[in-house]
Scaffold this active site. Structure first.
Site, PDB file in Angstrom:
ATOM      1  N   SER A 124       0.834  -1.197   0.000  1.00 43.26           N
ATOM      2  CA  SER A 124       0.000   0.000   0.000  1.00 43.26           C
ATOM      3  C   SER A 124       0.868   1.245   0.000  1.00 43.26           C
ATOM      4  O   SER A 124       1.960   1.260   0.596  1.00 43.26           O
ATOM      5  CB  SER A 124      -0.861  -0.018   1.263  1.00 43.26           C
ATOM      6  OG  SER A 124      -1.467   1.229   1.467  1.00 43.26           O
ATOM      7  N   TYR A 148      -2.377  -1.390  10.738  1.00 42.40           N
ATOM      8  CA  TYR A 148      -2.589  -1.905   9.379  1.00 42.40           C
ATOM      9  C   TYR A 148      -1.397  -1.540   8.486  1.00 42.40           C
ATOM     10  O   TYR A 148      -0.824  -2.393   7.793  1.00 42.40           O
ATOM     11  CB  TYR A 148      -3.889  -1.333   8.769  1.00 42.40           C
ATOM     12  CG  TYR A 148      -3.942  -1.572   7.279  1.00 42.40           C
ATOM     13  CD1 TYR A 148      -4.224  -2.832   6.778  1.00 42.40           C
ATOM     14  CD2 TYR A 148      -3.637  -0.555   6.370  1.00 42.40           C
ATOM     15  CE1 TYR A 148      -4.211  -3.075   5.411  1.00 42.40           C
ATOM     16  CE2 TYR A 148      -3.629  -0.782   5.008  1.00 42.40           C
ATOM     17  CZ  TYR A 148      -3.921  -2.043   4.531  1.00 42.40           C
ATOM     18  OH  TYR A 148      -3.899  -2.275   3.176  1.00 42.40           O
ATOM     19  N   LYS A 152       1.833  -3.860   6.446  1.00 38.89           N
ATOM     20  CA  LYS A 152       2.289  -3.813   5.047  1.00 38.89           C
ATOM     21  C   LYS A 152       3.798  -3.596   4.998  1.00 38.89           C
ATOM     22  O   LYS A 152       4.513  -4.255   4.244  1.00 38.89           O
ATOM     23  CB  LYS A 152       1.543  -2.713   4.283  1.00 38.89           C
ATOM     24  CG  LYS A 152       0.067  -2.996   4.101  1.00 38.89           C
ATOM     25  CD  LYS A 152      -0.164  -4.265   3.298  1.00 38.89           C
ATOM     26  CE  LYS A 152      -1.609  -4.675   3.239  1.00 38.89           C
ATOM     27  NZ  LYS A 152      -1.824  -6.023   2.684  1.00 38.89           N
TER      28      LYS A 152
END
Ligand code: NAD
Ligand code: WQD
Length: 330
Positions: A124, A148, A152
């Site tokens: 991302s 989150y 990544k």
């Protein structure tokens, strides 16, 4: 190729399955259905004419994942499966770290054990943190503002280390910007549970009258109209990017931005939605959302040079297809 697609019934995974099948690849989907619906499988059948092999499996379950690697001859893995709600990751960090990291470790371990040398990972743009756009792949990563985002960044590191330690394990880390839109058929699209966190699914629900009004989070950013600027990319462009990434995977670790290279503000997107679809989207300006940055858009040059991939769909295509999916499925 025979490609294992984890999270293949989710938003981006399902659209990518269509493109893989279109390009004559065989697809094996695994998905726990934690954030998707089994009906998507029938929709994929309807669109492609092929019913992909499907296993309802949690990819953190190593024994179950290994059964699939033993049953099928797999040439490559595209790993979409993951939890992705930024706010929820702040309140449930263990669930996010566990799911998103263990899945990446289990799958890369199985690839090494079974001699599979191609791995494409859903990363991302959030890993860039708050740096000046256009964002380039060689920029140093910054600490993200939520668990989150950290999953990544850490997954990227794990896969980089695994690839560096194992010559035959080639990895593509795809940094997506803001995927929106839906397949032009209106049969599949973005269908989040509950109240959407992301802008586009919130807008479609307001337009449909399921939600009263959109809150625009801040109009005092240093942007042309004061609202946040993002690089919205049509999900079918993103899907095509995955096919190019796995078909043109070079040795070692490869990092690519998948974005359009153009920044669009919240109000520009909302106005385009209203104009193209001839529908009203009531909104009010409210305060900034914590953790948001002002501007985020890609430099997509590297993917074009090395993969021969470029986003071709316009903002008008994005808002039209997102609305068609909402209208056809409610
Ligand atoms: P999604 O939630 O629609 O799809 C993810 C799919 O993975 C779902 O079908 C879910 O059921 C499945 N899944 C989750 N954990 C699993 C597990 N442990 N085992 C098996 N299946 C599991 O999300 P999406 O928007 O399609 O995102 C796909 C990937 O791309 C995710 O890794 C996400 O973090 C990443 N990503 C998404 C965006 C975005 O804005 N949508 C942006 C950047 C990166
Ligand atoms: C876009 C713009 C908001 C909702 C997130 C993740 C990122 C990636 C993509 C997974 C911003 C504004 C939004 C609303 C608004 N996901 N907005 N009202 O925050 O750029 O990125 O999704 O990897 O990691 O952080 O996307 O769609 O939430 O917001 O005004 O109700 O719309 O402030 O400017 P974001 P988004």
């Amino acid at each position: 190729m025979n490609i294992l697609v984890t999270g293949g019934l989710g938003f981006i995974g399902s659209h990518t399955v269509i493109e893989l099948v279109k390009n004559a690849h065989e697809v094996i989907i695994v998905d726990s259905l934690v954030n998707s619906k089994i009906e998507v499988l029938d929709r994929l059948h309807e669109i492609t004419g092929v019913k992909p092999t499907f296993y309802q499996i949690d990819v953190t379950d190593e024994a179950k994942v290994e059964e699939i690697f033993l049953t099928h001859k797999i040439d490559g893995v595209i790993h979409f499966a993951g939890l992705k709600a930024v706010g929820e990751s702040v309140s449930k960090p263990i669930a996010y770290y566990y799911n998103n990291l263990v899945s990446t470790m289990v799958l890369s371990k199985m690839c090494l054990k079974h001699g599979i040398g191609k791995f494409v990972f859903s990363s991302s743009a959030t890993v860039y943190g708050d740096q000046p756009s256009p964002l380039k792949e060689e920029m140093a990563l910054q600490k993200t503002t939520n668990p989150y985002g950290e999953t990544k960044a850490i997954s990227e590191r794990i896969l980089t280390d695994v690839s560096q330690a194992n010559d035959g394990f080639a990895v593509s880390l795809l940094r997506y910007f803001n995927p929106v839109g839906a397949h032009e058929s209106g049969l599949i699209g973005e269908d989040p549970n509950g109240i959407p966190n992301n802008l586009m699914p919130f807008v479609t629900k307001v337009a449909k009258g399921k939600l009263t009004r959109l809150s625009v989070f801040g109009n005092d950013y240093e942007t042309a109209d004061g609202t946040g600027v993002r690089d919205y990319i049509h999900v079918m462009d993103l899907a095509e990017g995955h096919v190019k990434a796995i078909e043109n995977l070079s040795k070692g670790v490869n990092v690519y931005n998948l974005g359009t290279g153009t920044g669009v503000s919240v109000l520009e997107l909302v106005n385009a939605f209203m104009k193209v679809n001839n529908v009203d989207v009531p909104y009010e300006i409210v305060g900034r959302r914590p953790g948001d940055i002002a501007i985020c858009f890609a430099d997509p040059e590297k993917a074009e040079q090395e993969l021969g991939w470029k986003a071709t769909r316009s903002v008008e295509d994005m808002v039209r297809d997102a609305w068609k999916f909402e209208v056809d499925n409610s």
